[in-house]
Design a protein around this motif. Structure first.
Motif, PDB file in Angstrom:
ATOM      1  N   LYS A  12       0.660  -0.993  -0.188  1.00 55.15           N
ATOM      2  CA  LYS A  12       0.080   0.461   0.114  1.00 55.15           C
ATOM      3  C   LYS A  12       0.640   1.263   0.433  1.00 55.15           C
ATOM      4  N   ILE A  13       1.747   0.719   1.036  1.00 51.29           N
ATOM      5  CA  ILE A  13       2.759   2.425   0.906  1.00 51.29           C
ATOM      6  C   ILE A  13       3.524   2.136  -0.774  1.00 51.29           C
ATOM      7  N   PHE A  14       3.976   1.286  -1.018  1.00 54.12           N
ATOM      8  CA  PHE A  14       4.550   1.208  -2.360  1.00 54.12           C
ATOM      9  C   PHE A  14       3.965   2.333  -3.384  1.00 54.12           C
ATOM     10  N   ASP A  15       2.301   1.896  -3.259  1.00 54.82           N
ATOM     11  CA  ASP A  15       1.324   2.351  -4.505  1.00 54.82           C
ATOM     12  C   ASP A  15       1.647   3.613  -4.429  1.00 54.82           C
ATOM     13  N   THR A  16       1.860   4.297  -3.286  1.00 47.96           N
ATOM     14  CA  THR A  16       2.240   6.100  -2.940  1.00 47.96           C
ATOM     15  C   THR A  16       3.193   6.382  -3.299  1.00 47.96           C
ATOM     16  N   LEU A  17       3.855   5.543  -3.976  1.00 47.13           N
ATOM     17  CA  LEU A  17       5.401   6.544  -4.351  1.00 47.13           C
ATOM     18  C   LEU A  17       5.564   6.559  -5.469  1.00 47.13           C
ATOM     19  N   THR A  18       6.352   7.836  -6.036  1.00 52.34           N
ATOM     20  CA  THR A  18       7.183   7.505  -7.620  1.00 52.34           C
ATOM     21  C   THR A  18       7.679   6.718  -7.590  1.00 52.34           C
ATOM     22  N   ASP A  19       8.196   6.554  -9.238  1.00 51.04           N
ATOM     23  CA  ASP A  19       8.982   5.411  -9.718  1.00 51.04           C
ATOM     24  C   ASP A  19      10.384   5.608  -9.007  1.00 51.04           C
ATOM     25  N   LYS A  20      10.990   7.361  -9.297  1.00 48.18           N
ATOM     26  CA  LYS A  20      11.767   7.385  -8.574  1.00 48.18           C
ATOM     27  C   LYS A  20      12.620   7.160  -7.215  1.00 48.18           C
ATOM     28  N   GLN A  21      11.241   7.360  -6.688  1.00 48.49           N
ATOM     29  CA  GLN A  21      11.311   6.772  -5.056  1.00 48.49           C
ATOM     30  C   GLN A  21      11.240   5.385  -5.135  1.00 48.49           C
ATOM     31  N   ILE A  22      10.723   4.267  -5.587  1.00 48.47           N
ATOM     32  CA  ILE A  22      11.140   3.059  -5.403  1.00 48.47           C
ATOM     33  C   ILE A  22      12.241   3.131  -5.831  1.00 48.47           C
ATOM     34  N   PHE A 169      18.660  10.574  -1.773  1.00 49.62           N
ATOM     35  CA  PHE A 169      17.536  10.593  -1.349  1.00 49.62           C
ATOM     36  C   PHE A 169      17.223  11.642  -1.207  1.00 49.62           C
ATOM     37  N   LYS A 170      18.152  12.621  -1.164  1.00 44.77           N
ATOM     38  CA  LYS A 170      17.250  13.899  -1.404  1.00 44.77           C
ATOM     39  C   LYS A 170      16.923  14.478  -2.780  1.00 44.77           C
ATOM     40  N   GLY A 171      17.003  14.015  -3.980  1.00 43.38           N
ATOM     41  CA  GLY A 171      15.910  14.290  -5.310  1.00 43.38           C
ATOM     42  C   GLY A 171      14.998  13.666  -5.532  1.00 43.38           C
ATOM     43  N   ALA A 172      15.168  12.651  -4.511  1.00 42.41           N
ATOM     44  CA  ALA A 172      13.498  11.607  -4.394  1.00 42.41           C
ATOM     45  C   ALA A 172      12.872  12.414  -3.080  1.00 42.41           C
ATOM     46  N   ASN A 173      13.129  13.007  -2.267  1.00 45.80           N
ATOM     47  CA  ASN A 173      12.803  13.586  -0.415  1.00 45.80           C
ATOM     48  C   ASN A 173      12.143  12.332  -0.034  1.00 45.80           C
ATOM     49  N   LEU A 174      13.189  11.633   0.382  1.00 49.70           N
ATOM     50  CA  LEU A 174      12.477  10.529   0.998  1.00 49.70           C
ATOM     51  C   LEU A 174      13.217  10.313   2.619  1.00 49.70           C
TER      52      LEU A 174
END
Length: 288
Positions: A12-22, A169-174
């Motif tokens: 469910k959390i992965f489904d809220t992430l962008t491709d870049k974040q994944i 991580f900064k670029g993906a805002n994680l």
């Protein structure tokens, strides 16, 4: 604190992430696990090298509902995979992308090692659950801490690998792994203590004039940009971020180039050129 999510919550959390974040999460989680597996289970006598790990965080999601995350398949049996193990033959260089069953049947790797590799899923979940849980709790990349670090040159001890991770991580805002977050806080605190000591006791190269101060290039650029009234707040942040990133890249490039030189030659060059240059530079960089 160790965080363990259910498979349902994880997806469910992965489904809220962008491709870049994944991609960022997968890259650094798999790097850690792959490193452990290579160290523990792949030794001389085995005809295959483990060259990669992959997993599909949206494995149970219907294909029609997936945007761009591709499915993973076993190159031996063709079945879709949640966990994929990429091995390369030491004799022929042939690469296979296999599931855990075919890893034993087709590659002929000892079943004991296959089980250990298959159990790497637990380690993958352990590392990724920390990031996913923090993200679900609205935590993001610590931009304020990072900016403070850059402004006072607290990142000077970072190696290229760690710096790349932080920038990814900064670029993906994680949110960061807790160990990485703690390192940022420690580096910032140590650097602030250094500056406090310099201000209190005086830098060894500082001239005896209370109206003068030694200013690092990053701090100097920051001061100029902050005082530029022709820029709005957003433009100032973008200009400063771009300038400081360029400085960082230049410094990294210099460090990398210097590191490939033999140590004996490094010392010779430092004594002949770098030390005299730094002494002259320290005198001309003192500004009112």
């Amino acid at each position: 604190m160790v965080v363990v999510l259910s498979e349902k919550d994880r997806e469910k959390i992965f489904d809220t992430l962008t491709d870049k974040q994944i991609r960022v999460i997968k890259r650094y989680v798999l790097d850690i696990v792959k490193s452990e597996l290579l160290t523990k289970y792949f030794w001389k006598g085995i005809n295959w090298d483990l060259v990669g790990l992959e997993y599909d965080p949206l494995f149970h999601k219907k294909l029609a509902e997936r945007v761009s995350q591709p499915r993973l398949f076993c190159s031996a049996c063709g079945k879709p995979l949640k966990n994929q193990y990429i091995v390369k033959s030491k004799q022929t260089g042939y690469i296979q992308e296999l599931g855990s069953t075919c890893l034993a049947d087709r590659a002929g790797i000892d079943i004991r090692i296959v089980k250990e590799i298959h159990n790497s899923r637990k380690r993958i979940n352990l590392f990724q659950d920390e990031i996913l849980s923090d993200y679900r709790n609205k935590e993001r990349f610590p931009n304020r801490i990072y900016k403070d670090i850059i402004e006072i040159n607290a990142d000077r001890s970072w190696g290229p690998k760690f710096r790349s991770k932080i920038l990814d991580f900064k670029g993906a805002n994680l949110p960061l792994f807790h160990k990485d977050h703690n390192k940022l806080l420690k580096d910032l605190s140590n650097r602030r203590n250094e500056l406090d000591e310099e201000e209190q006791f005086g830098h060894k190269d500082k001239v005896r004039n209370n109206t003068q101060e030694y200013i690092h290039l990053k701090r100097y650029i920051n001061e100029i940009v902050r005082k530029d009234r022709s820029l709005n707040i957003i433009q100032k942040e973008e200009t400063l971020s771009d300038a400081l990133e360029r400085i960082t890249n230049i410094n990294n490039s210099i460090n990398d180039d210097f590191a490939v030189i033999p140590i004996s030659k490094q010392k010779e060059l430092a004594k002949q050129y770098i030390d005299p240059f730094n002494q002259k530079l320290s005198r001309i960089r003192k500004v009112k």
